[in-house]
Scaffold this motif. Structure first.
Motif, mmCIF file in Angstrom:
data_model
loop_
_atom_site.group_PDB
_atom_site.id
_atom_site.type_symbol
_atom_site.label_atom_id
_atom_site.label_comp_id
_atom_site.label_asym_id
_atom_site.label_seq_id
_atom_site.Cartn_x
_atom_site.Cartn_y
_atom_site.Cartn_z
ATOM 1 N N ASP A 63 55.062 42.856 47.567
ATOM 2 C CA ASP A 63 54.565 42.793 48.952
ATOM 3 C C ASP A 63 53.329 43.662 49.183
ATOM 4 O OD1 ASP A 63 56.559 41.068 49.606
ATOM 5 O OD2 ASP A 63 57.877 42.602 50.503
ATOM 6 N N LYS A 64 53.365 44.880 48.642
ATOM 7 C CA LYS A 64 52.237 45.796 48.877
ATOM 8 C C LYS A 64 50.966 45.268 48.211
ATOM 9 C CE LYS A 64 55.010 50.031 48.739
ATOM 10 N NZ LYS A 64 55.292 51.188 47.859
ATOM 11 N N VAL A 65 51.139 44.680 47.029
ATOM 12 C CA VAL A 65 49.973 44.179 46.288
ATOM 13 C C VAL A 65 49.384 42.961 47.015
ATOM 14 C CG1 VAL A 65 49.191 43.232 44.072
ATOM 15 C CG2 VAL A 65 50.899 45.067 44.119
ATOM 16 N N VAL A 66 50.272 42.063 47.420
ATOM 17 C CA VAL A 66 49.817 40.860 48.122
ATOM 18 C C VAL A 66 49.124 41.252 49.430
ATOM 19 C CG1 VAL A 66 50.623 38.757 49.280
ATOM 20 C CG2 VAL A 66 51.581 39.391 47.060
ATOM 21 N N ALA A 67 49.725 42.192 50.156
ATOM 22 C CA ALA A 67 49.142 42.614 51.437
ATOM 23 C C ALA A 67 47.780 43.279 51.222
ATOM 24 C CB ALA A 67 50.092 43.579 52.151
ATOM 25 N N ALA A 68 47.677 44.104 50.179
ATOM 26 C CA ALA A 68 46.410 44.805 49.907
ATOM 27 C C ALA A 68 45.306 43.800 49.601
ATOM 28 C CB ALA A 68 46.589 45.768 48.743
ATOM 29 N N MET A 69 45.663 42.737 48.886
ATOM 30 C CA MET A 69 44.640 41.749 48.539
ATOM 31 C C MET A 69 44.218 40.948 49.764
ATOM 32 S SD MET A 69 45.537 40.608 44.637
ATOM 33 C CE MET A 69 43.991 39.722 44.483
ATOM 34 N N HIS A 70 45.193 40.546 50.584
ATOM 35 C CA HIS A 70 44.852 39.833 51.832
ATOM 36 C C HIS A 70 43.928 40.683 52.704
ATOM 37 C CE1 HIS A 70 47.132 36.157 51.762
ATOM 38 N NE2 HIS A 70 48.224 36.781 51.383
ATOM 39 N N GLU A 71 44.307 41.945 52.831
ATOM 40 C CA GLU A 71 43.552 42.843 53.703
ATOM 41 C C GLU A 71 42.117 42.999 53.211
ATOM 42 O OE1 GLU A 71 45.774 46.562 54.468
ATOM 43 O OE2 GLU A 71 43.778 47.484 54.535
ATOM 44 N N ALA A 72 41.975 43.143 51.877
ATOM 45 C CA ALA A 72 40.632 43.345 51.317
ATOM 46 C C ALA A 72 39.778 42.093 51.482
ATOM 47 C CB ALA A 72 40.732 43.739 49.845
ATOM 48 N N ILE A 73 40.379 40.927 51.337
ATOM 49 C CA ILE A 73 39.603 39.691 51.530
ATOM 50 C C ILE A 73 39.160 39.598 52.990
ATOM 51 C CG2 ILE A 73 39.749 37.165 51.671
ATOM 52 C CD1 ILE A 73 41.131 37.063 49.109
ATOM 53 N N ASP A 74 40.075 39.905 53.905
ATOM 54 C CA ASP A 74 39.718 39.842 55.320
ATOM 55 C C ASP A 74 38.597 40.824 55.655
ATOM 56 O OD1 ASP A 74 41.560 37.876 55.684
ATOM 57 O OD2 ASP A 74 43.135 39.198 56.463
ATOM 58 N N LYS A 75 38.630 41.949 54.967
ATOM 59 C CA LYS A 75 37.658 42.996 55.260
ATOM 60 C C LYS A 75 36.309 42.758 54.565
ATOM 61 C CE LYS A 75 38.039 47.981 55.034
ATOM 62 N NZ LYS A 75 38.986 49.050 54.670
ATOM 63 N N CYS A 76 36.364 42.380 53.281
ATOM 64 C CA CYS A 76 35.136 42.351 52.465
ATOM 65 C C CYS A 76 34.724 40.953 52.019
ATOM 66 C CB CYS A 76 35.309 43.159 51.187
ATOM 67 S SG CYS A 76 35.918 44.800 51.433
ATOM 68 N N GLY A 77 35.533 39.939 52.288
ATOM 69 C CA GLY A 77 35.218 38.613 51.764
ATOM 70 C C GLY A 77 35.696 38.462 50.334
ATOM 71 N N THR A 78 35.196 37.452 49.646
ATOM 72 C CA THR A 78 35.769 37.107 48.341
ATOM 73 C C THR A 78 35.125 37.851 47.163
ATOM 74 O OG1 THR A 78 34.376 35.145 48.322
ATOM 75 C CG2 THR A 78 36.636 34.868 49.085
ATOM 76 N N GLY A 79 33.939 37.436 46.756
ATOM 77 C CA GLY A 79 33.358 38.003 45.537
ATOM 78 C C GLY A 79 32.686 39.349 45.776
ATOM 79 N N ALA A 80 32.356 40.026 44.661
ATOM 80 C CA ALA A 80 31.681 41.323 44.761
ATOM 81 C C ALA A 80 30.205 41.148 45.092
ATOM 82 C CB ALA A 80 31.836 42.093 43.459
ATOM 83 N N GLY A 81 29.648 40.000 44.733
ATOM 84 C CA GLY A 81 28.264 39.715 45.108
ATOM 85 C C GLY A 81 27.210 40.295 44.193
ATOM 86 N N GLY A 82 27.620 40.852 43.059
ATOM 87 C CA GLY A 82 26.604 41.357 42.141
ATOM 88 C C GLY A 82 27.212 42.116 40.993
ATOM 89 N N THR A 83 26.360 42.498 40.057
ATOM 90 C CA THR A 83 26.827 43.374 38.989
ATOM 91 C C THR A 83 27.084 44.736 39.621
ATOM 92 O OG1 THR A 83 24.596 44.139 38.490
ATOM 93 C CG2 THR A 83 25.372 42.192 37.292
ATOM 94 N N ARG A 84 27.761 45.606 38.895
ATOM 95 C CA ARG A 84 28.053 46.928 39.446
ATOM 96 C C ARG A 84 26.769 47.631 39.863
ATOM 97 N NH1 ARG A 84 33.019 49.424 38.473
ATOM 98 N NH2 ARG A 84 32.123 51.155 39.653
ATOM 99 N N ASN A 85 25.709 47.447 39.063
ATOM 100 C CA ASN A 85 24.455 48.154 39.332
ATOM 101 C C ASN A 85 23.674 47.560 40.494
ATOM 102 O OD1 ASN A 85 22.476 50.150 38.674
ATOM 103 N ND2 ASN A 85 21.240 48.542 37.713
ATOM 104 N N ILE A 86 23.773 46.241 40.663
ATOM 105 C CA ILE A 86 22.946 45.589 41.681
ATOM 106 C C ILE A 86 23.839 45.056 42.791
ATOM 107 C CG2 ILE A 86 21.108 43.902 42.086
ATOM 108 C CD1 ILE A 86 20.400 44.090 39.126
ATOM 109 N N SER A 87 24.219 45.916 43.681
ATOM 110 C CA SER A 87 24.951 45.631 44.922
ATOM 111 C C SER A 87 26.434 45.316 44.763
ATOM 112 C CB SER A 87 24.273 44.511 45.732
ATOM 113 O OG SER A 87 24.784 43.233 45.366
ATOM 114 N N GLY A 88 26.936 45.232 43.502
ATOM 115 C CA GLY A 88 28.327 44.788 43.316
ATOM 116 C C GLY A 88 29.382 45.883 43.371
#
Ligand code: PLP
Length: 405
Positions: A63-88
């Motif tokens: 439950d905690k893992v599923v909730a954490a993932m839902h919450e993060a998607i709601d907050k940040c959207g889906t993908g990271a949007g870049g490599t770690r160095n370039i905005s990801g």
């Protein structure tokens, strides 16, 4: 050359040997792990119990893992949007790396898109960018380590599996001044045996070598906080690098290494497999962090898991089904023939609703083909009885040897 014909020919020889891989098309049921729906090729479906998952503790539906993932998607959207160095780089990645460093008692951690990539990239970088590095690799190391070492084109020596005396002999023969690294695993996933970590570290110390331990099949599952076998044995500080996955007992996806600040910064700065790829989705990092935190403070899953492993072994013993004795949670039921192994697996699935993938060459050597059973805390007594009696039926039908009690 007719390439289409070449592909088809190679595939038919795989099929003839019983080594052609057929994926079970599954839909896992959150809240009902380890139950799943299997989609057959004809479009029909079947309820099955999964007996070969590496989601060893069922954390993929916690439950905690599923909730954490839902919450993060709601907050940040889906993908990271870049490599770690370039905005990801997302704050969730940073928090996860702190959590991992703490888990293994190390200064720093670095996450990768998978455990495979973490081994390949970290070993490849350490072995290729340190001048004159000699790598000593256990004979049964995972493909990801082998590929990383091979990619580095460094000097390498293969020591006999878990044989620290052989390692000592090999190290003694090399230039004492050469930088050295010993790469091995804690729990070997096919036989379920465990490395003599202390003895290997003693040998490594004698020759001033770095140690690199893959704890992929142990993180979350052994040690008071789920830090792995090295934590359980009080040896974490003797390992230069501890590597793990977020995709097995932690139930999510991704891989990592932990070590000193400088070593981690070095890999971060020089590893192609880290630099030139999109960062993990923030939600994966959030889910993994929740899973690690949960397993750091809860031993209930580990205890229930070990209890179920013992129940499965006892049930198999009652039916005389031979399984490889080992000190871990992996229960290899030995078949020793690729076609029989595939046949057993097919019948278990089609007629009994039991899903255990056959493990054949090249994952294991020829004639050691097996059904690799991974009990979880969420298998019931009824699931276990059903598995043992199904295997017993098939053992009779297939005229396979029973274990002598
Ligand atoms: C599965 C496995 C890996 C790779 O981990 P992934 O996260 O699945 O890519 C690395 N080492 C060993 C020993 C493994 O069994």
């Amino acid at each position: 050359m007719n390439l289409e014909q070449f592909f088809a020919d190679r595939l038919s020889s795989l099929r003839e040997d019983g080594n052609y891989r057929v994926f079970a098309d599954l839909e896992r049921h959150a809240g009902e792990f380890p139950k799943a729906t299997r989609y057959r090729e004809d479009g029909s479906t079947q309820d099955v119990t999964v007996w070969c998952s590496n989601d060893y503790l069922g954390m993929g539906q916690n439950d905690k893992v599923v909730a954490a993932m839902h919450e993060a998607i709601d907050k940040c959207g889906t993908g990271a949007g870049g490599t770690r160095n370039i905005s990801g780089t997302n704050h969730y990645h940073v928090k996860l790396e702190r959590e991992l460093a703490d888990l293994h008692g190390k200064e720093a951690a670095l996450i990768f898109t998978s455990g495979y990539v973490s081994n390949w990239a970290a070993l490849g970088t350490l072995a290729s960018k340190v001048p004159g590095m000699i790598v000593y690799s256990d004979a049964l190391n995972h493909a990801s380590m082998i590929e990383g070492i091979r990619h580095a084109r460094c000097e390498k020596r293969i020591f006999r599996h878990n044989d620290w005396r052989d390692l000592d002999r090999l190290m003694a023969a090399d230039d004492p001044a050469a930088p050295k690294l010993v790469a091995f695993e804690s729990v070997y996933s096919m036989d379920g045996d465990i490395a003599p970590i202390a003895e290997i570290c003693d040998v490594a110390d004698k020759y001033n070598a770095m140690t690199y331990l893959d704890e992929v099949h142990a993180v979350g599952m052994y040690g008071p906080r789920g830090g792995g076998v090295a934590e359980r044995e009080g040896l974490m500080d003797r390992l230069t690098v501890i590597e793990g996955t977020l995709g097995k007992a932690f139930g999510v996806m991704g891989g990592y290494i932990t070590g000193t600040r400088n070593l981690i910064d070095f890999v971060r700065s020089f590893a192609s497999g880290f630099i030139f790829t999109t960062a993990l989705p923030p939600a994966l990092a959030a889910g993994a962090t929740a899973s690690i935190r949960h397993l750091k403070q809860s031993a209930a899953e580990r205890a229930a898991h070990q209890a179920n492993v013992a129940r499965v072994r006892a049930a198999l013993d009652r039916q005389g089904i031979p399984h490889m004795p080992n000190p871990s949670h992996i229960v290899p039921v030995m078949v020793g023939d690729a076609k029989k192994c595939k046949w057993l697996s097919d019948i278990l699935l089609d007629q009994y609703g039991i899903y255990v993938q056959p493990i054949n060459y090249p994952t294991v050597p020829v004639k050691t083909e097996r059904l690799r059973i991974t009990p979880t805390p969420l298998h019931t007594e009824a699931d276990i009885d059903h598995l043992a009696s199904a295997l017993s039926d098939l053992w009779s039908q297939c005229a396979l040897a029973r274990a002598v009690a």
